[in-house]
Design an enzyme around this catalytic site. Structure first.
Site, PDB file in Angstrom:
ATOM      1  N   CYS A   1       0.819  -1.111  -0.007  1.00  0.00           N
ATOM      2  CA  CYS A   1       0.016   0.077  -0.070  1.00  0.00           C
ATOM      3  C   CYS A   1       1.036   1.275   0.132  1.00  0.00           C
ATOM      4  O   CYS A   1       1.994   1.255   0.069  1.00  0.00           O
ATOM      5  CB  CYS A   1      -0.949  -0.112   1.267  1.00  0.00           C
ATOM      6  SG  CYS A   1      -0.097   0.206   2.804  1.00  0.00           S
TER       7      CYS A   1
ATOM      8  N   CYS B   1       3.810   1.424   2.507  1.00  0.00           N
ATOM      9  CA  CYS B   1       4.940   0.816   2.289  1.00  0.00           C
ATOM     10  C   CYS B   1       5.806   1.702   1.218  1.00  0.00           C
ATOM     11  O   CYS B   1       6.789   1.858   1.585  1.00  0.00           O
ATOM     12  CB  CYS B   1       4.641  -0.501   1.377  1.00  0.00           C
ATOM     13  SG  CYS B   1       3.483  -1.804   2.379  1.00  0.00           S
TER      14      CYS B   1
ATOM     15  N   ASP C   1       6.829  29.336 -31.513  1.00  0.00           N
ATOM     16  CA  ASP C   1       7.705  29.916 -32.259  1.00  0.00           C
ATOM     17  C   ASP C   1       7.097  29.579 -33.782  1.00  0.00           C
ATOM     18  O   ASP C   1       6.263  28.744 -34.116  1.00  0.00           O
ATOM     19  CB  ASP C   1       9.036  28.874 -32.340  1.00  0.00           C
ATOM     20  CG  ASP C   1       9.878  29.144 -33.286  1.00  0.00           C
ATOM     21  OD1 ASP C   1      10.389  30.218 -33.559  1.00  0.00           O
ATOM     22  OD2 ASP C   1      10.409  28.319 -34.046  1.00  0.00           O
TER      23      ASP C   1
ATOM     24  N   ASP D   1      10.798  24.274 -31.972  1.00  0.00           N
ATOM     25  CA  ASP D   1      11.489  23.084 -32.564  1.00  0.00           C
ATOM     26  C   ASP D   1      13.022  23.148 -32.703  1.00  0.00           C
ATOM     27  O   ASP D   1      13.618  22.100 -32.846  1.00  0.00           O
ATOM     28  CB  ASP D   1      10.916  22.730 -33.800  1.00  0.00           C
ATOM     29  CG  ASP D   1      11.398  23.547 -34.915  1.00  0.00           C
ATOM     30  OD1 ASP D   1      11.525  24.805 -34.593  1.00  0.00           O
ATOM     31  OD2 ASP D   1      11.660  23.009 -35.989  1.00  0.00           O
TER      32      ASP D   1
ATOM     33  N   ASP E   1      15.156  27.477 -29.583  1.00  0.00           N
ATOM     34  CA  ASP E   1      14.030  27.448 -28.762  1.00  0.00           C
ATOM     35  C   ASP E   1      14.385  26.922 -27.271  1.00  0.00           C
ATOM     36  O   ASP E   1      13.383  26.783 -26.491  1.00  0.00           O
ATOM     37  CB  ASP E   1      12.739  26.848 -29.347  1.00  0.00           C
ATOM     38  CG  ASP E   1      12.432  27.326 -30.657  1.00  0.00           C
ATOM     39  OD1 ASP E   1      12.516  28.715 -30.579  1.00  0.00           O
ATOM     40  OD2 ASP E   1      12.184  26.968 -31.674  1.00  0.00           O
TER      41      ASP E   1
END
Length: 753
Positions: A25, A28, A428, A642, A646
């Site tokens: 659980c 633990c 961008d 990309d 950036d």
């Protein structure tokens, strides 16, 4: 004489990820985390209860042995990473303990059911004990073992609650049986063997259903891992040989026949085919691939055989990177999970305290110690914190898995949780909303013959690798223009190109042509007046204009102009519309000239633009976008890009979203990577984030509601231990079932055009 192989010593690492056995659980998981954080040098440790995997980050390299020792001291077992897990039980083996426990428990419940129909069934005490004992101490031994490990490690967990509760019911039955045997003639005692046996059976059933649902949450990751074939057909020395994937090298040439999977990333050397990349990139339709074009390992070849030169293998392949990103997201923790961890750390001790108060309260107030014990047992049984531990990771695993299947890779849980609250998306321009390569958008001939003009320009630039030259050549091929022969081609640095071109209208004659900038035209004495108005209009739209003229002695004649632009990506306008319809503010940020940026913004309907922005200025600009008036809702900013330039902005944004067609640096800096260059995936990524966070909140609400309401009812004497056991099992299964609903998510339908 026998010898044993030495156990391999794993080298020290800064980051470790390894399975932990024996956890039951959230309590633990919390204890394992605390044990790992106590190891000198560990800076961060987390445990995912859905995958039962611990992740550790250290300030200096650590050995696995030290971490494993800390886990053992806490009462659990750390399994060596990078070693295949032991064979999993078959379904029949996994269900066997549940079936046996049910077979032994059902007879114990029959008298209770018979009472509803007026049947006076009653089993002797010895038979009840005979049926309940194997369930309690054989099939339920795992709970005693788990409780002992937890207590030895200085804590308490679900196993402690189950072991205490069922042992109390079983022990009370033994006491009542013994007391009745000391008093001959006394009425048959009320025994509770059925309560102990049924609770153990229900908890075993709940754990079995929970394990099955957990496997379903990792189905998407397993599907990705299974994409790579075991062998590849390599062409060597004129023949084809099958080679294990692990032995592939960059530069190997693979033969991929129709219907086969690509064994590695590569570039097509020979052949043409359509390739199904749906399970890798989320692209639903096959994409054509020919010589010079890239293919991805794990994709399926269509109807044509291909020869492919390998460009990446092993951990550097696209598929391996996708799997790493999904694993990283599923092993991580969302910020909201830290609140759950703090609650879980004190949950079991508090429940034990409530059970003790229930026992003493009912026993001292009413004198009915039998009822007091049963109510305390009900409190212990219903309060299992399994649902709390599974609420967040189950939703994260289902959400990140389905997102990956549709081409959205979520790098970490924090990015997923933060993305749901994004109010500003900054794009961008080049390579993100546009294709990032110039295309011919206008071809204007003074005499109106645009096809002849295009053929002459293609001849002047024949063989050139300049981006504008490639755009002209591509358009000439597309229109099937008859390109005449050219000679004496000469580049004029920074201005254009000159060449002698065969005149299509006059066999045997040649034209001295000049193609380039307005400056080259001015130096050649070309009058641009016939197309000056059109040129100004195109330049106002941010287009790059080139001119073509024929020069004969002192006479220069303008033939026409060409305008180049960066074409919008398919779906860019739809992506912006969707975001704006959802109340998200869209911003365009670019280092390009203002006229070009304004032209793109007009086409897309973006009102706010920032042009001529240097890479180092983008991060500061995002900080300005994030600023909100005092008392207003905080502004969350996502940056979509990309390129290498950036990367700082992607890292500075609340959520960085990178296109997979971009640079590796951009993808490393971003929290979300889009596997297709489709801007519409930005809105899809925000949508799956919102749905995932909604499921997390629903799960946490129900998990807390189950426990709070259940403990109150049990302490008030309104729940029997058997009903409490059923409710506890149902809570975990319902949380997992709710999370699995995310697997039905699909991206928004694409509008045609």
């Amino acid at each position: 004489m026998s010898s044993t192989s030495p156990v391999p010593v794993l080298p020290a690492r800064l980051d470790w990820s390894f399975p932990v056995d024996g956890m039951s659980c959230a309590a633990c998981g919390g204890r394992v985390e605390r044990a790992l954080r106590a190891v000198p040098g560990v800076s961060e440790a987390s445990v995912n209860m859905a995958t039962e995997v611990a992740s550790v980050r250290a300030a200096a390299p650590l050995t696995f042995d030290g971490l494993a020792a800390a886990v053992r001291k806490a009462g659990y077992a750390a399994r060596t990473p990078d070693v295949p897990a032991p064979p999993r039980e078959t379904e029949a083996q996994a269900w066997r303990p549940v079936i046996v426990a049910a077979a032994l428990s059902v007879p114990l419940v029959l008298p209770m059911l018979g009472a509803f129909f007026g049947l006076g069934l009653a089993w002797p005490a010895w038979l009840q004990c005979l049926l309940a004992t194997p369930v309690q101490f054989w099939l339920g031994a795992r709970f005693y073992a788990g409780a002992w490990r937890a207590l030895r490690g200085g804590g308490a967990n679900m196993d402690v609650l189950v072991a205490l509760g069922t042992s109390a019911a079983y022990g009370l039955s033994l006491y009542e049986w013994w007391a009745a045997s000391r008093m001959p003639g006394m009425a048959a005692p009320h025994l509770y063997f059925e309560a102990a046996a049924v609770v153990v059976t229900l908890v075993l059933l709940g754990k079995r259903l929970e394990a099955r649902a957990k496997r379903q949450t990792t189905q998407a990751l397993r599907a990705l891992q299974a994409l790579q074939p075991a062998t590849a057909r390599v062409r060597r020395d004129g023949g084809d040989v099958d080679v294990a994937i692990a032995l592939l090298r960059v530069g190997d040439r693979l033969l991929v026949r129709p219907g086969e999977r690509f064994a590695a990333d590569g570039v097509v050397a020979e052949g043409r085919s359509d390739v199904d990349e749906s399970l890798v990139t989320g692209e639903s339709l096959p994409v054509p691939r020919g010589p010079g074009e890239r293919v991805t390992g794990g994709a399926i070849n269509g109807e044509g055989a291909l020869l492919v030169d390998v460009t990446a293998v092993g951990a550097e392949s696209t598929l391996a990177r996708i799997v790493r990103l999904v694993e990283s997201a599923q092993e991580g923790k969302a910020p909201i999970q830290h609140l759950v961890d703090r609650v879980s750390a004190v949950f079991v001790p508090v429940v034990c305290g409530v059970a003790l108060c229930t026992l003493l309260g009912w026993g001292l107030a009413g004198g009915d110690w039998q009822r007091a014990v049963l109510d305390a047992v009900a409190v212990l049984v219903i309060a299992c914190p399994c649902a709390l531990g599974l609420a967040t990771p189950a939703a994260l695993m289902a959400g990140t898995g389905v997102a990956a299947r549709h081409g959205i890779l979520i790098k970490d849980a924090e990015a997923l949780e933060v993305a749901h609250d994004v109010t500003v998306v900054a794009f961008d321009k080049t390579g993100t909303l546009t294709e990032g390569r110039p295309v011919l958008v206008a071809c204007e001939a003074v005499d109106g013959d645009a096809v002849r003009l295009l053929a002459l320009a293609a001849a002047v630039q024949g063989g050139s690798t300049h981006p504008l030259a490639r755009a002209v050549s591509h358009e000439a091929r597309a229109t099937r223009a008859q390109v005449p022969a050219a000679r004496a081609q000469r580049a004029v640095a920074g201005k254009g190109v000159c060449a002698q071109v065969a005149d299509p209208a006059n066999a045997g004659a040649t034209l001295a042509l000049r193609l380039g900038s307005a400056r080259l035209m001015a130096e050649s004495g070309v009058d641009l007046a016939p197309l000056a108005v059109r040129a100004a209009e195109l330049q106002g739209q941010g287009r790059t204009v080139s001119w073509l003229a024929a020069v004969s002695g002192e006479r220069a004649t303008l033939l026409g102009l060409f305008a180049f632009g960066d074409r919008l990506r398919d779906g860019a306008a739809e992506a912006v519309r969707r975001l704006q319809a959802e109340g998200v503010r869209t911003v365009l940020i670019s280092g390009d000239g203002r006229a070009s940026v304004e032209g793109v913004a007009r086409e897309l309907g973006i009102a706010e633009i920032h042009a001529e922005v240097l890479p180092g200025e983008k991060a500061a600009l995002l900080a300005g976008l994030r600023a909100a008036p005092a008392g207003a809702r905080p502004v969350r900013v996502a940056m979509v890009g990309d390129g290498l330039n950036d990367a700082p902005a992607l890292a500075a944004a609340d959520v960085g979203i990178a296109m997979a067609s971009g640079t590796d640096v951009a993808m490393e800096a971003a929290g979300i990577t889009l596997m297709r260059s489709d801007p519409r995936l930005v809105a899809d990524a925000l949508d799956i984030s919102r749905r995932c966070v909604a499921k997390i909140r629903q799960n946490l609400f129900w998990a807390f509601a189950y426990n709070v309401a259940g403990i109150a009812l049990a302490a008030g004497g309104l729940l029997s231990p058997m009903v409490a056991g059923a409710a506890m099992a149902f809570s975990s299964v319902s949380v997992l079932t709710n999370a699995l609903a995310l697997r039905r998510w699909r991206p928004a339908p694409r509008r045609p055009g």
